[in-house]
Design an enzyme around this catalytic site. Structure first.
Site, mmCIF file in Angstrom:
data_model
loop_
_atom_site.group_PDB
_atom_site.id
_atom_site.type_symbol
_atom_site.label_atom_id
_atom_site.label_comp_id
_atom_site.label_asym_id
_atom_site.label_seq_id
_atom_site.Cartn_x
_atom_site.Cartn_y
_atom_site.Cartn_z
ATOM 1 N N TYR A 83 0.819 -1.214 0.000
ATOM 2 C CA TYR A 83 0.000 0.000 0.000
ATOM 3 C C TYR A 83 0.855 1.268 0.000
ATOM 4 O O TYR A 83 0.743 2.091 -0.919
ATOM 5 C CB TYR A 83 -1.010 -0.016 1.162
ATOM 6 N N LYS B 35 1.218 4.044 -3.062
ATOM 7 C CA LYS B 35 0.866 5.467 -2.904
ATOM 8 C C LYS B 35 2.083 6.346 -3.224
ATOM 9 O O LYS B 35 1.942 7.401 -3.837
ATOM 10 C CB LYS B 35 0.374 5.757 -1.479
#
Ligand SMILES: NC(=O)C1=CN([C@@H]2O[C@H](COP(=O)(O)OP(=O)(O)OC[C@H]3O[C@@H](n4cnc5c(N)ncnc54)[C@H](O)[C@@H]3O)[C@@H](O)[C@H]2O)C=CC1
Ligand SMILES: C[C@@H](CO)CCC[C@@H](C)[C@H]1CC[C@H]2[C@@H]3[C@H](O)CC4=CC(=O)CC[C@]4(C)[C@H]3CC[C@]12C
Length: 369
Positions: A159, A163
């Protein structure tokens, strides 16, 4: 607020517009962007609440689509003046595969950028995350830092990796020539842990507390500060910066901004108790019963169980080695960059944010009150 029809000429697109943050952005735009003529809400799953928004002066267009599909994104972007790209796969629990997280968060963002370039959309706001900075895997504290605070950002988890990559793509795209010859203007907002009405993890903690007879057990030392920001203020920052991208392109273009407000610096659990406490839950001190090594053991056990059970079922508890490390590492911001660059002031005071969140928890089914 000006309500003349002549000034209503802008088309906005919000990707992920039916998510927790996206819904607040959509509602905020309708309330606070008087130049809006059409609002396109793009999401994999459309919410039924969109229907009630279709009766106002702004045309609300619901688009069911997938950011990983370039043609769907291009069709939604065509003719939009501003894109707020909030769609993302928020998963630190091992629900989705690293490949899927990358496809949605990185490829999806590439598709949004290319769609802007191809169709001539000039203004792009990206919802990034504090996670692009940290906490890092070494557990270094980031104590009331700002956008310029040096910090060793080392990512391993899919994650934050996704990002960080997506944010870099967005910032690098600033200045690219879009169809028609004008430059693309981009920026990225980095919320810390968002809370407020609709926050799924708060809901999970509340229900867990109810199941445990109105108790939650402290797992994280109270001294570990975790940055939090109210969803309404995050939405307001998106609306403001989107508006100012055109007027202050040279200053705001290519910049990152942490999202901040007056929410107090507290540990993750103590902060949650600001809302869950008034709703009948209490936090039981268990430091002697649950030392850190025991929590880590449980977290590793959870990860192992997830891996073993994967062929049969999805086991994705809140506690795993990554979430424990994030919750257990100080990460707070203290900055005024958004105020200096585009005049941001929180729209909701801490008292307002707290009251609204408590009201939402109380209204949940199965409330202890
Ligand atoms: N929740 C938090 O504490 C934080 C969230 N963020 C970022 O804010 C953004 C919004 O997050 P939340 O509202 O919390 O999550 P959410 O999961 O509630 O909203 C994300 C939305 O994106 C949509 N979406 C997912 N995959 C999609 C796809 N392939 N195509 C189209 N739409 C898709 C989902 O259906 C959902 O409505 C995300 O980009 C996230 O990374 C950043 C910092 C903190
Ligand atoms: C050890 C547990 C005992 O109560 C507590 C576990 C809490 C965790 C589930 C959360 C602690 C910190 C959260 C993350 C943080 O707020 C930063 C985030 C930013 C994002 O962009 C997405 C969400 C998240 C990763 C958020 C997720 C939940 C926590 C890990």
């Amino acid at each position: 607020m000006a309500e003349s029809t002549e000034v209503r000429k802008l088309v906005y697109l919000v990707t992920g517009g039916c998510g927790f943050l996206g819904e607040h952005v959509v509602r905020m735009l309708l309330q606070r962007e008087p130049r809006l003529s059409e609002l396109r809400v793009f999401d994999l799953h459309l919410g039924p609440w969109l229907e009630e928004l279709k009766t106002g002066p702004v045309q609300v267009t619901a688009i069911q689509g997938d950011v990983t599909q370039a043609h769907e994104v291009a069709a939604a972007v065509a003719g939009a003046h501003v894109v707020i790209h909030a769609a993302g796969l928020v998963d630190v629990f091992g629900r989705a595969s690293p490949k899927t997280i990358h496809e949605v968060n990185v490829q999806g963002t590439k598709n949004v950028i290319e769609a802007c370039v191809q169709t001539g959309t000039r203004f792009l706001v990206y919802t990034s995350s504090m996670e692009v900075v940290g906490p890092n895997i070494k557990g270094h504290p980031f104590y009331r830092g700002n956008e310029d605070t040096p910090y060793e950002a080392v990512h391993k988890h899919p994650y934050p990796c996704s990002k960080a990559q997506a944010e870099r793509l967005v910032l690098e795209a600033n200045g690219r020539e879009v169809r028609g010859g004008l430059p693309l203007v981009t920026c990225a907002l980095r919320p810390t842990g968002i809370y407020g009405e609709g926050h799924q993890i708060m809901r999970d903690f509340y229900h867990q507390g109810l199941r445990l007879g109105g108790r939650l057990f402290r797992a994280i030392p109270a001294s570990v500060e975790h940055g939090r920001v109210y969803v309404g203020n995050v939405a307001w920052m998106h609306v403001l910066v989107a508006r100012e991208l055109e007027r202050r392109a040279a200053l705001v273009g290519g910049q990152v901004y942490f999202c901040y407000d007056e929410s107090p610096y507290k540990s993750y659990e103590d902060f949650n108790m600001e809302f869950l406490g008034p709703c009948g839950l209490r936090l039981v001190e268990t430091r002697l019963l649950a030392p850190y090594w025991l929590l880590m053991l449980l977290a590793v056990l959870n990860a192992l169980l997830q891996w073993l059970l994967r062929p049969l079922l999805l086991y994705a508890p809140l506690l795993n080695p990554y979430t424990l490390a994030v919750a257990n590492t100080t990460f707070t911001v203290s900055t005024d960059k958004a105020q200096r660059h585009f005049g941001y002031e929180p729209l909701f005071s801490w008292e307002d944010s707290r009251t609204r969140t408590i009201r939402w928890v109380r209204a949940m089914e199965g409330s202890a009150q």
